[in-house]
Motif scaffolding. Structure first.
Motif, short mmCIF file in Angstrom:
data_model
loop_
_atom_site.label_atom_id
_atom_site.label_comp_id
_atom_site.label_asym_id
_atom_site.label_seq_id
_atom_site.Cartn_x
_atom_site.Cartn_y
_atom_site.Cartn_z
N ASN A 163 0.82 -1.20 0.00
CA ASN A 163 0.00 0.00 0.00
C ASN A 163 0.86 1.27 0.00
OD1 ASN A 163 -2.20 1.85 0.61
ND2 ASN A 163 -1.30 1.92 2.66
N TYR A 168 -2.41 6.80 2.16
CA TYR A 168 -2.18 7.26 3.54
C TYR A 168 -2.93 6.39 4.57
CZ TYR A 168 -0.34 11.55 1.42
OH TYR A 168 0.39 12.47 0.71
N GLU A 169 -2.15 5.84 5.50
CA GLU A 169 -2.74 5.00 6.55
C GLU A 169 -2.91 5.89 7.79
OE1 GLU A 169 -0.64 1.23 6.73
OE2 GLU A 169 -1.23 1.09 8.82
N LEU A 170 -4.12 6.40 7.99
CA LEU A 170 -4.28 7.46 9.00
C LEU A 170 -4.58 6.95 10.40
CD1 LEU A 170 -6.14 10.37 7.19
CD2 LEU A 170 -3.71 9.93 7.39
N LEU A 171 -5.13 5.73 10.50
CA LEU A 171 -5.57 5.30 11.82
C LEU A 171 -5.57 3.78 11.94
CD1 LEU A 171 -6.66 6.73 14.36
CD2 LEU A 171 -8.96 6.48 13.42
N ARG A 177 -7.18 -1.11 9.46
CA ARG A 177 -6.68 0.26 9.30
C ARG A 177 -7.66 1.12 8.49
NH1 ARG A 177 -1.11 -0.36 10.95
NH2 ARG A 177 -1.41 -2.04 12.45
N ASN A 217 -7.07 7.71 0.21
CA ASN A 217 -6.42 8.02 -1.06
C ASN A 217 -5.71 9.38 -0.94
OD1 ASN A 217 -6.80 9.75 -3.73
ND2 ASN A 217 -6.40 7.64 -4.30
N MET A 219 -4.76 11.87 -2.95
CA MET A 219 -5.32 13.10 -3.51
C MET A 219 -6.64 13.45 -2.83
SD MET A 219 -3.08 14.12 -5.52
CE MET A 219 -3.82 15.46 -6.43
N LEU A 237 -7.35 13.05 0.27
CA LEU A 237 -7.08 13.75 1.53
C LEU A 237 -6.83 15.24 1.27
CD1 LEU A 237 -6.73 13.39 4.61
CD2 LEU A 237 -4.28 13.25 4.21
#
Lengths: 210, 389
Positions: free
Chosen positions: A80, A83-86, A180, A184, A186, A188
């Motif tokens: 991947n 963005y892995e935010l959480l 998780r 994407n 863009m 964000l």
């Protein structure tokens, strides 16, 4: 415009819905979705798309969804780069190396390993300085050492019950896995406020649960 | 039967899309030539060493061997070949260059992505002035106005900003790289684990907010006003603020700031800028300053600013409508070829391909255009008008 969220079908669906509800997302349409694959919340803030885990990463990469809710096992295996935010801290399990009682990892020769996760398996054995033959298996990975297809398996396990019931033993613990919240790149940029608002609410619920 | 399917990740481009791509490419080239940019075409194949800046395995490139068993590569980027060109051809600097060409990167199989892309780009070499960056961004605005209804937003960043913060924080270069890497990837679980080492320091609050420091410039400035940043980082912010105020003078130009973004390539050293339009998951424009790049190929470094323009996205998403004029037809007999040549110099006509005049007439009526023939005196005669008489 509503945010499009690809949600992995199956095991994690229920705890994710509980988490989203607690974070203030109207999940009634999701709970009553029947066989629908696309479900809109009644306030039209979110559109949920039910998909298989690996497809969630495909949807994210092509930008057809803004958010993906998917296991870290799949994110690692599919390299991947969104963005892995959480870390939602649900669907927790762990990668293990398992086999029958007579398995000896240090035995001479090249091991044959059955797995659904060839990349993770290869990386693990590389870190041990071992070269192995990997066989990709799509389901019931536990069968591989039992029927003589492989010497051992690399798979995820939550409680170890299936392994035990099939007389398999854990020989090593690899990375931990959990669900998780991935965005994407863009998307964000274009929907930062809405996405971070949801991330912050989810984070509060996760903290409270702990 | 021959094998008829294409290799994975490739496609044919034709018809309306190809026409649009060709038109956009030609218009951009025209603009650059008028502004005294020198066109450079480098080969598709280069020695592998030209791209040693990149992690080629991770990038996915097509590689092959030449007759001396040396590794050649289908170029994945057009800037490094240009740097190689400059180091070996005694071209006088400073100079402005441009290129248009194909680049190749192998994307994940069966992912719906293409491996061959047409890219245009400019490289302004030998000019340390901010005017080089401004010329690139002015071009983004112009291309956006012409082909994207002025919808392209410019996102500004700086290749040194992350280092300006982290250098003040720790001497541990491995930890710095790890933090930078996860910050740029916005992998929050890992990023938060790495910055945990600074939990007791004042800077921790900034580190926590850092991944979210992007967006409208006044919003970003407000967010960072509560922190005391290292002098170098503050200088970068002042510079970006000033550039934003200049860019906002351009028509419809929305400008964003991103203090947590990775530079487009590892060789960037200064201001970076990217251009995107909403609802597309890739950048259309991407560039910035890289003052040390030429050092890899020759002894002397040169200040340089470059920008790539993704012609595939422009072709797919541009709203331009290229109406081709309907052309009237000319029916002729092969022995009239010399006269046809003379007539075409004066008249804008399409040659009829029909063998018989009556078939040519049917085609002309179907296309709703005039049909001409050449009479004995070598003059054009409108067959359709006559047929009504």
């Amino acid at each position: 415009m509503s945010l499009k969220i690809a949600l992995t079908k199956g095991r994690i669906e229920e705890p994710v819905i509980a988490l989203l509800s607690a974070a203030g997302v109207d999940c009634e349409p999701l709970k009553n979705k029947k066989r629908k694959l696309i479900v809109n919340t009644s306030d039209e803030k979110y559109e949920f798309i039910l998909a298989k885990g690996p497809d969630v990463t495909t949807y994210l990469n092509s930008g057809v969804v803004d958010i993906g809710i998917v296991g870290s096992d799949i994110l690692t295996e599919h390299r991947n780069n969104q963005y892995e935010l959480l870390d939602l801290e649900i669907g927790k399990c762990q990668f293990v190396l398992a086999s029958t009682e007579d398995f000896d990892i240090n035995k001479e020769g090249r091991r044959v390993i059955g797995t659904k996760y060839p990349l993770i398996t290869q990386k693990y054995f590389e870190s041990l300085g071992q070269d192995v033959e990997v066989i990709k298996i799509e389901g019931s990975v536990e069968l591989a050492p039992l029927i003589g297809l492989a010497d051992a398996i690399v798979d995820i396990t939550e409680t170890g019950t299936t392994l035990r019931e099939n007389n398999l033993y854990i020989y090593d613990y690899l990375d931990k896995v959990s669900t998780r919240f991935v965005v994407n790149r863009m998307s964000l940029k274009q929907n930062a406020r809405e996405i971070y608002s949801l991330v912050d609410r989810l984070e509060q619920v996760i903290k409270a649960n702990n | 039967m021959y094998k008829v399917n294409l290799p994975l990740g490739t496609r044919d481009s034709f018809g309306e899309r190809e026409k649009k791509k060709y038109y956009i490419k030609a218009e951009i080239e025209k603009k650059l030539l008028v502004n005294n940019f020198m066109k450079v075409s480098t080969p598709l194949l280069e020695h592998k060493e030209v791209f040693s800046e990149f992690d080629l395995k991770q990038m996915g490139t097509y590689q092959l061997l030449d007759s001396n068993d040396e590794s050649l590569i289908l170029r994945p980027d057009l800037t490094l070949p240009l740097a190689r060109f400059l180091a070996t051809n005694n071209v006088k600097l400073p100079q402005k260059f441009y290129y248009v060409g194909e680049r190749f990167k192998i994307s994940k199989a069966l992912s719906g992505k293409y491996n061959q892309m047409t890219q245009a780009g400019i490289e302004i070499v030998g000019y340390p002035s901010i005017r080089a960056e401004l010329e690139c961004m002015l071009m983004i605005n112009q291309i956006s106005t012409e082909f994207l209804e002025g919808k392209a937003q410019i996102e500004l960043g700086h290749a040194q900003f992350a280092d300006a913060i982290l250098d003040e924080l720790t001497q541990d270069s491995k930890l710095k790289e790890k933090i930078k890497n996860e910050l740029f990837r916005k992998n929050m679980p890992k990023y938060l684990a790495y910055i945990d080492a600074f939990k007791d320091q004042k800077v921790y609050e900034f580190l926590k907010k850092w991944p979210r420091l992007f967006g409208n410039i006044s919003w970003v400035l407000r967010k960072i006003s509560e922190f005391e940043l290292p002098i170098k980082a503050q200088q970068i912010i002042n510079q970006l603020t000033q550039i934003t105020s200049w860019l906002e003078q351009l028509p419809n130009q929305k400008v964003l700031l991103d203090l947590s973004v990775a530079p487009p390539q590892s060789y960037y050293t200064g201001i970076t800028f990217k251009g995107f339009i909403e609802s597309i998951s890739d950048y259309v424009f991407s560039g910035g300053r890289y003052n040390q790049l030429l050092e890899n190929f020759q002894e002397q470094a040169e200040p340089a600013v470059g920008m790539g323009i993704d012609l595939e996205i422009l072709a797919d998403f541009s709203d331009i409508n290229i109406e081709q004029d309907k052309k009237n037809l000319l029916y002729y007999y092969p022995h009239q070829l010399g006269m046809v040549n003379q007539i075409l110099k004066k008249h804008d006509l399409e040659l009829s391909m029909e063998n018989k005049l009556e078939d040519a007439l049917l085609v002309a009526k179907r296309k709703n255009v005039e049909l001409y023939v050449i009479d004995k005196g070598g003059q054009l005669q409108n067959v359709i008008e006559d047929s009504f008489d």
